[in-house]
Enzyme design. Structure first.
Site, PDB file in Angstrom:
ATOM      1  N   SER A   1      39.793  13.882  11.963  1.00 40.47           N
ATOM      2  CA  SER A   1      38.741  12.840  12.223  1.00 40.47           C
ATOM      3  C   SER A   1      38.122  12.263  10.742  1.00 40.47           C
ATOM      4  CB  SER A   1      37.672  13.562  13.141  1.00 40.47           C
ATOM      5  OG  SER A   1      37.013  12.491  13.782  1.00 40.47           O
TER       6      SER A   1
ATOM      7  N   GLU B   1      45.890   8.489  14.348  1.00 36.45           N
ATOM      8  CA  GLU B   1      45.396   8.697  15.689  1.00 36.45           C
ATOM      9  C   GLU B   1      44.119   8.121  15.610  1.00 36.45           C
ATOM     10  OE1 GLU B   1      42.389  11.191  16.517  1.00 36.45           O
ATOM     11  OE2 GLU B   1      41.903  11.213  14.428  1.00 36.45           O
TER      12      GLU B   1
ATOM     13  N   HIS C   1      42.256  13.721  18.606  1.00 41.50           N
ATOM     14  CA  HIS C   1      41.147  14.011  19.468  1.00 41.50           C
ATOM     15  C   HIS C   1      41.698  14.170  20.835  1.00 41.50           C
ATOM     16  CE1 HIS C   1      38.990  12.107  16.011  1.00 41.50           C
ATOM     17  NE2 HIS C   1      38.018  12.483  16.643  1.00 41.50           N
TER      18      HIS C   1
END
Length: 309
Positions: free
Chosen positions: A110, A208, A278
């Protein structure tokens, strides 16, 4: 020069740090049990206590925490507790020579994307894009494959992610090979124009994202494309785009349409649908190791381990 951290052993001490936002303390303490069950001793200092707005402490505090973890010879791995926001603020203040002199496992994803790639590009150290404590391992029901993905840290391991694990789709057919780099799309775009700009030349780029509407995905992919980052890549791996649904703009392109608009014309081998990011399961990959992809076999193969004996 490529550096690989040493594999973990039972009894090793690992540092848990918070270089971005502050974590959910209850979930994090629960996640510690996962690490302790694998024979690891967890050291976390002030990582769960500091708060500075939406950050887990001031920039100086977070940099010092990271430096201390790498400098301590008793610490064998550094795990980021959660993402959120903040790693780009400290990237320019990190002592990369210190990290290079004390190579060890560095793990997160992230917002940690910025540091994963910055550390790899500045030092050659292989880093790990993988599930974190507060946001993944602290949940009530952790997928077995999310738990299993940590095993690559305990012994040199090659990995093969195929459609046996998830439904994959070929966007552009072909084969590609190169070092694996990438991570969260928002963070990759935020590196552009900085000293830490993502280098995708002859590499396999994985992407992502979470909680971004399709038009924002469109904007960010377009920016990567205009910066030459998609064209320079050997191949592209599209991973999980969790909850990336239209909200503000109900009349929307689909993600598949966006991928085909921006990526298909480049004719770079491209697969989509990998459970990296995620999502559950959340499969970990080492950044900086050689990988290959084959759309005909629908497979991403991590050809070399991320750790050494």
């Amino acid at each position: 020069m490529k550096l690989k951290p040493h594999a973990l052993r039972r009894g090793d001490r690992i540092a848990v740090i918070a270089p971005a936002s502050w974590p959910d303390r209850e979930k994090t303490l629960k996640a510690f049990q996962f690490l302790k069950a694998r024979g690891l001793e967890v050291v976390y200092g002030e990582a769960l206590a500091r708060q500075y707005g939406y950050l887990a402490g001031t920039d100086q505090e977070r940099v010092e925490e990271l430096h201390q973890a790498f400098a301590d010879p008793d610490i064998k791995a550094v795990f980021c507790v959660c993402g959120g926001y903040g790693t780009a603020r400290i990237a320019a203040h990190i002592n990369y020579e210190l990290i290079q002199a004390h190579p060890k496992i560095f793990w997160g994803y992230s917002d940690i994307t910025f540091l994963l790639n910055a550390i790899y590009q500045r030092t050659g150290l292989v880093t790990f894009h993988g599930p974190m404590l507060s946001s993944d391992l602290g949940l009530e029901d952790v997928h077995p494959l999310t738990q299993e993905t940590f095993e690559q840290l305990f012994a040199p391991t090659t990995l093969c992610y195929t459609n046996a694990l998830q439904a994959l789709e070929t966007i552009v057919p072909g084969k590609a090979e190169g070092p694996l780099v990438g991570g969260n799309l928002s963070l990759l775009v935020s590196t552009l124009g900085t000293p830490f700009e993502i280098d995708t030349r002859n590499k396999i780029l994985f992407i992502e994202e979470v909680d971004e509407e399709p038009y924002r995905i469109d904007r960010m992919l377009n920016q990567l494309k205009m910066a030459g980052k998609l064209e320079q890549a050997a191949g592209i791996v599209l991973c999980d785009f969790h909850n990336c649904q239209p909200v503000k703009r109900k009349q929307s392109l689909t993600l598949d349409q966006i991928f085909k608009d921006h990526i298909a014309p480049l004719q770079k081998p491209t697969l989509s649908g990998f459970k990296i990011g995620h999502c559950s399961p959340n499969l970990a990959v080492p950044i900086g190791v050689m990988a290959s992809m084959d759309t005909h076999k629908q497979a991403l193969v991590i050809q070399e381990p991320g750790v050494s004996d």
